[in-house]
Motif scaffolding. Structure first.
Motif, PDB file in Angstrom:
ATOM      1  N   GLU A  40       6.005  10.352 -20.636  1.00 57.96           N
ATOM      2  CA  GLU A  40       6.788  11.026 -21.671  1.00 57.96           C
ATOM      3  C   GLU A  40       6.898  12.522 -21.394  1.00 57.96           C
ATOM      4  OE1 GLU A  40       5.809  12.032 -26.202  1.00 57.96           O
ATOM      5  OE2 GLU A  40       6.241   9.895 -25.898  1.00 57.96           O
ATOM      6  N   MET A  41       5.801  13.128 -20.917  1.00 53.43           N
ATOM      7  CA  MET A  41       5.804  14.563 -20.619  1.00 53.43           C
ATOM      8  C   MET A  41       6.799  14.913 -19.523  1.00 53.43           C
ATOM      9  SD  MET A  41       1.705  15.313 -20.483  1.00 53.43           S
ATOM     10  CE  MET A  41       1.926  16.929 -19.736  1.00 53.43           C
ATOM     11  N   THR A  42       6.997  13.986 -18.588  1.00 54.10           N
ATOM     12  CA  THR A  42       7.763  14.303 -17.374  1.00 54.10           C
ATOM     13  C   THR A  42       9.113  13.600 -17.294  1.00 54.10           C
ATOM     14  OG1 THR A  42       6.563  12.529 -16.237  1.00 54.10           O
ATOM     15  CG2 THR A  42       5.678  14.765 -16.041  1.00 54.10           C
ATOM     16  N   GLY A  43       9.489  12.923 -18.357  1.00 54.43           N
ATOM     17  CA  GLY A  43      10.790  12.261 -18.341  1.00 54.43           C
ATOM     18  C   GLY A  43      10.838  11.071 -17.406  1.00 54.43           C
ATOM     19  N   GLY A  44       9.764  10.272 -17.396  1.00 57.41           N
ATOM     20  CA  GLY A  44       9.766   9.058 -16.582  1.00 57.41           C
ATOM     21  C   GLY A  44       8.600   8.918 -15.638  1.00 57.41           C
ATOM     22  N   GLY A  45       7.879  10.007 -15.408  1.00 60.43           N
ATOM     23  CA  GLY A  45       6.729   9.933 -14.510  1.00 60.43           C
ATOM     24  C   GLY A  45       6.721  11.065 -13.506  1.00 60.43           C
ATOM     25  N   VAL A  46       5.569  11.298 -12.897  1.00 56.45           N
ATOM     26  CA  VAL A  46       5.453  12.373 -11.901  1.00 56.45           C
ATOM     27  C   VAL A  46       5.915  11.870 -10.534  1.00 56.45           C
ATOM     28  CG1 VAL A  46       3.601  13.631 -13.048  1.00 56.45           C
ATOM     29  CG2 VAL A  46       3.047  11.717 -11.530  1.00 56.45           C
ATOM     30  N   ASP A  47       6.211  12.834  -9.672  1.00 55.13           N
ATOM     31  CA  ASP A  47       6.638  12.480  -8.316  1.00 55.13           C
ATOM     32  C   ASP A  47       5.465  12.008  -7.465  1.00 55.13           C
ATOM     33  OD1 ASP A  47       9.381  13.387  -8.720  1.00 55.13           O
ATOM     34  OD2 ASP A  47       8.524  15.405  -8.744  1.00 55.13           O
ATOM     35  N   ARG A  48       4.296  12.620  -7.686  1.00 53.22           N
ATOM     36  CA  ARG A  48       3.104  12.272  -6.930  1.00 53.22           C
ATOM     37  C   ARG A  48       1.897  12.292  -7.871  1.00 53.22           C
ATOM     38  NH1 ARG A  48       6.638  11.406  -3.939  1.00 53.22           N
ATOM     39  NH2 ARG A  48       6.929  12.014  -1.746  1.00 53.22           N
ATOM     40  N   SER A  49       0.935  11.435  -7.601  1.00 51.63           N
ATOM     41  CA  SER A  49      -0.334  11.509  -8.316  1.00 51.63           C
ATOM     42  C   SER A  49      -1.462  11.328  -7.313  1.00 51.63           C
ATOM     43  CB  SER A  49      -0.427  10.440  -9.417  1.00 51.63           C
ATOM     44  OG  SER A  49      -0.582   9.150  -8.867  1.00 51.63           O
ATOM     45  N   VAL A  50      -2.600  11.943  -7.633  1.00 49.62           N
ATOM     46  CA  VAL A  50      -3.776  11.838  -6.772  1.00 49.62           C
ATOM     47  C   VAL A  50      -4.966  11.479  -7.656  1.00 49.62           C
ATOM     48  CG1 VAL A  50      -5.193  12.960  -5.017  1.00 49.62           C
ATOM     49  CG2 VAL A  50      -2.819  13.680  -5.326  1.00 49.62           C
ATOM     50  N   GLU A  51      -5.647  10.383  -7.345  1.00 50.84           N
ATOM     51  CA  GLU A  51      -6.788   9.932  -8.131  1.00 50.84           C
ATOM     52  C   GLU A  51      -8.066  10.285  -7.392  1.00 50.84           C
ATOM     53  OE1 GLU A  51      -9.789   8.458 -10.137  1.00 50.84           O
ATOM     54  OE2 GLU A  51      -9.480   7.705  -8.105  1.00 50.84           O
ATOM     55  N   CYS A  52      -8.936  11.064  -8.038  1.00 51.12           N
ATOM     56  CA  CYS A  52     -10.113  11.613  -7.355  1.00 51.12           C
ATOM     57  C   CYS A  52     -11.435  11.270  -8.023  1.00 51.12           C
ATOM     58  CB  CYS A  52      -9.975  13.133  -7.251  1.00 51.12           C
ATOM     59  SG  CYS A  52      -8.488  13.683  -6.393  1.00 51.12           S
ATOM     60  N   THR A  53     -11.452  10.271  -8.911  1.00 50.68           N
ATOM     61  CA  THR A  53     -12.690   9.956  -9.622  1.00 50.68           C
ATOM     62  C   THR A  53     -13.380   8.699  -9.117  1.00 50.68           C
ATOM     63  OG1 THR A  53     -11.720   8.542 -11.343  1.00 50.68           O
ATOM     64  CG2 THR A  53     -11.626  10.938 -11.687  1.00 50.68           C
ATOM     65  N   PHE A  81      -5.957  13.287 -11.146  1.00 50.22           N
ATOM     66  CA  PHE A  81      -6.947  12.640 -12.007  1.00 50.22           C
ATOM     67  C   PHE A  81      -8.343  12.996 -11.521  1.00 50.22           C
ATOM     68  CE2 PHE A  81      -3.163  10.431 -12.980  1.00 50.22           C
ATOM     69  CZ  PHE A  81      -3.331   9.762 -14.189  1.00 50.22           C
ATOM     70  N   GLY A  82      -9.080  13.731 -12.379  1.00 50.76           N
ATOM     71  CA  GLY A  82     -10.419  14.173 -12.029  1.00 50.76           C
ATOM     72  C   GLY A  82     -10.396  15.591 -11.491  1.00 50.76           C
ATOM     73  N   LEU A  83     -10.965  16.530 -12.250  1.00 49.25           N
ATOM     74  CA  LEU A  83     -10.908  17.946 -11.866  1.00 49.25           C
ATOM     75  C   LEU A  83     -12.258  18.460 -11.392  1.00 49.25           C
ATOM     76  CD1 LEU A  83      -8.534  19.276 -14.664  1.00 49.25           C
ATOM     77  CD2 LEU A  83      -7.961  18.636 -12.311  1.00 49.25           C
ATOM     78  N   GLY A  84     -12.952  17.627 -10.609  1.00 46.54           N
ATOM     79  CA  GLY A  84     -14.137  18.079  -9.909  1.00 46.54           C
ATOM     80  C   GLY A  84     -13.722  18.770  -8.621  1.00 46.54           C
ATOM     81  N   ALA A  85     -14.650  18.910  -7.692  1.00 43.15           N
ATOM     82  CA  ALA A  85     -14.359  19.628  -6.455  1.00 43.15           C
ATOM     83  C   ALA A  85     -13.219  18.994  -5.673  1.00 43.15           C
ATOM     84  CB  ALA A  85     -15.626  19.681  -5.590  1.00 43.15           C
ATOM     85  N   VAL A  86     -13.217  17.665  -5.567  1.00 42.24           N
ATOM     86  CA  VAL A  86     -12.174  16.989  -4.790  1.00 42.24           C
ATOM     87  C   VAL A  86     -10.825  17.094  -5.496  1.00 42.24           C
ATOM     88  CG1 VAL A  86     -11.439  14.796  -3.794  1.00 42.24           C
ATOM     89  CG2 VAL A  86     -13.852  15.439  -3.738  1.00 42.24           C
ATOM     90  N   GLY A  87     -10.826  16.886  -6.812  1.00 48.46           N
ATOM     91  CA  GLY A  87      -9.575  16.969  -7.552  1.00 48.46           C
ATOM     92  C   GLY A  87      -8.948  18.350  -7.497  1.00 48.46           C
ATOM     93  N   LEU A  88      -9.776  19.380  -7.614  1.00 47.94           N
ATOM     94  CA  LEU A  88      -9.241  20.743  -7.544  1.00 47.94           C
ATOM     95  C   LEU A  88      -8.747  21.065  -6.145  1.00 47.94           C
ATOM     96  CD1 LEU A  88     -11.688  22.716  -9.851  1.00 47.94           C
ATOM     97  CD2 LEU A  88      -9.413  21.797 -10.363  1.00 47.94           C
ATOM     98  N   ALA A  89      -9.360  20.458  -5.129  1.00 47.85           N
ATOM     99  CA  ALA A  89      -8.852  20.639  -3.773  1.00 47.85           C
ATOM    100  C   ALA A  89      -7.475  19.998  -3.645  1.00 47.85           C
ATOM    101  CB  ALA A  89      -9.817  20.030  -2.760  1.00 47.85           C
ATOM    102  N   ALA A  90      -7.292  18.832  -4.275  1.00 54.19           N
ATOM    103  CA  ALA A  90      -5.984  18.186  -4.272  1.00 54.19           C
ATOM    104  C   ALA A  90      -4.961  19.033  -5.023  1.00 54.19           C
ATOM    105  CB  ALA A  90      -6.094  16.799  -4.896  1.00 54.19           C
TER     106      ALA A  90
END
Length: 371
Positions: A251-264, A193-202
């Motif tokens: 819905e895209m992933t059949g129940g949810g992603v394995d990991r998420s990173v919030e960067c905003t 979540f958030g594709l700024g510098a930190v998000g792209l690093a993640a």
């Protein structure tokens, strides 16, 4: 620099006189370092996050202030008690420190130094509660213990990482980009979540770890093309949907992603990042810093269904111990930093660096000092 130790140095610095206003290049006086402090000549600094700009201060009354928290420089002089650095050493100022003596520093699981952890409200040195910057005798506040938007700055020794002198200055100034916090397994799915510098690093960290699907979430669809360079495979703009983005991702992933990173640092994005991970094993990691009065609200059932929520600070790196190792990895071509740097400007055009960042045109702008 041989004649400057022990003397007040006059140099140029970008001063924030008002929150939300452009920085102003001024001549400032920089006092010699006191006990356990180091005066550093800054060669390169960078603008990569909103916390670097005067506009991020909001209603902060601690002005005038010298901002900046990512840089590379060379030690000019050291204060009493400093034994592991000497003039001429190459260093990276870091906004969170490592005293190496407190319980957190001695723990293998924490980098939250009791003495030197980040404190945005502190505008003075911790040793004597005074500033080392002034203009015509009037104190100028420090920022995050680093204040790298100055040709010279004074930093506590615990907030400086000594690096290989052969490391290139331009790349060294951007090691704040190295974030790998979610530690996804090979073949797993990750939402960023958030594709700024930190998000792209993640995203880059997820790519290097072998994630098979990396879903970028951002309100700016123009960021997707650039995000592909960092391993992002799919893009979701919450504005394109009439339901919560966590439901879209589930819905895209059949129940949810394995990991998420919030960067905003946006509290709603934080909630979405948590609620979009898969029940049973999903882990959400919060990286962004929310407003002080923000409240995280979600159903307790999300926890009972074995979703995990955790936070991280500076990628869990101990700055003095781990950053020199990251520099060595870069020099051994085990890490890539070049693609994080999209622009370079001279110090005199520092405000242009923030314009590029705010417009979304720039990811990480290198600022070349002119001393």
């Amino acid at each position: 620099m041989a004649s400057t130790p022990g003397q007040v140095i006059k140099c140029k610095a970008a001063v924030a006189w008002e929150a939300g206003k452009p920085l102003v290049i001024e001549e400032v006086e920089v006092s010699p370092p006191q006990a356990m402090e180091v005066r550093v000549k800054i060669l390169f600094t960078s603008s990569a996050t909103p916390t670097s700009s005067s506009g991020s201060q909001g209603s902060d009354t601690r002005v005038p202030r010298i901002l900046g928290h990512e840089a590379a420089g060379i030690v000019e002089s050291v204060g009493e008690g400093v034994t592991d650095l000497q003039p001429g050493d190459h260093v990276l100022p870091v906004f969170t420190g490592e005293c190496k003596e407190c319980d957190h520093c001695k723990s293998e699981e924490s980098n939250m130094c009791t003495l030197l952890r980040i404190d945005p409200d502190r505008g003075v040195m911790i040793g004597d509660g005074k500033s080392r910057f002034s203009i015509n005798g009037k104190p100028i506040y420090h920022f995050l213990g680093t204040s790298t938007f100055s040709e010279y700055t004074v930093v506590h020794v615990g907030c400086l990482a000594k690096i290989n002198p052969l490391a290139p200055w331009k790349r060294s100034a951007c090691f704040g980009a190295t974030v790998n916090v979610a530690k996804p397994k090979k073949g797993s799915s990750v939402a960023v979540f958030g594709l700024g510098a930190v998000g792209l690093a993640a995203a880059e960290g997820a790519r290097v770890s072998g994630a098979s699907r990396i879903i970028g979430v951002d309100l700016n669809s123009d960021r997707f093309e650039q995000a592909k360079k960092f391993g992002v495979t799919e893009f979701v703009n919450p504005k394109d949907h009439d339901r919560p983005v966590q439901e879209v991702i589930a819905e895209m992933t059949g129940g949810g992603v394995d990991r998420s990173v919030e960067c905003t640092g946006n509290i709603n994005a934080m909630i979405s990042a948590f609620e979009c991970v898969h029940d049973g094993w999903g882990v959400a990691v919060l990286v962004g810093v929310p407003p002080k009065d923000a409240v995280f609200k979600t159903s307790p059932v999300n926890f009972l269904c074995e979703r995990t929520l955790k936070g991280t600070f500076y990628g869990n790196y101990k700055p003095r111990t781990d950053i020199p190792c990251l520099v060595e990895k870069y020099m051994n071509k085990e890490m890539e930093l070049e693609k994080f740097i999209t622009h370079e400007v001279p110090f005199s055009e520092i405000n242009k660096a923030f314009d590029l960042m705010v417009s979304g045109e720039g990811l990480r702008c290198l600022i070349r000092m002119e001393n």
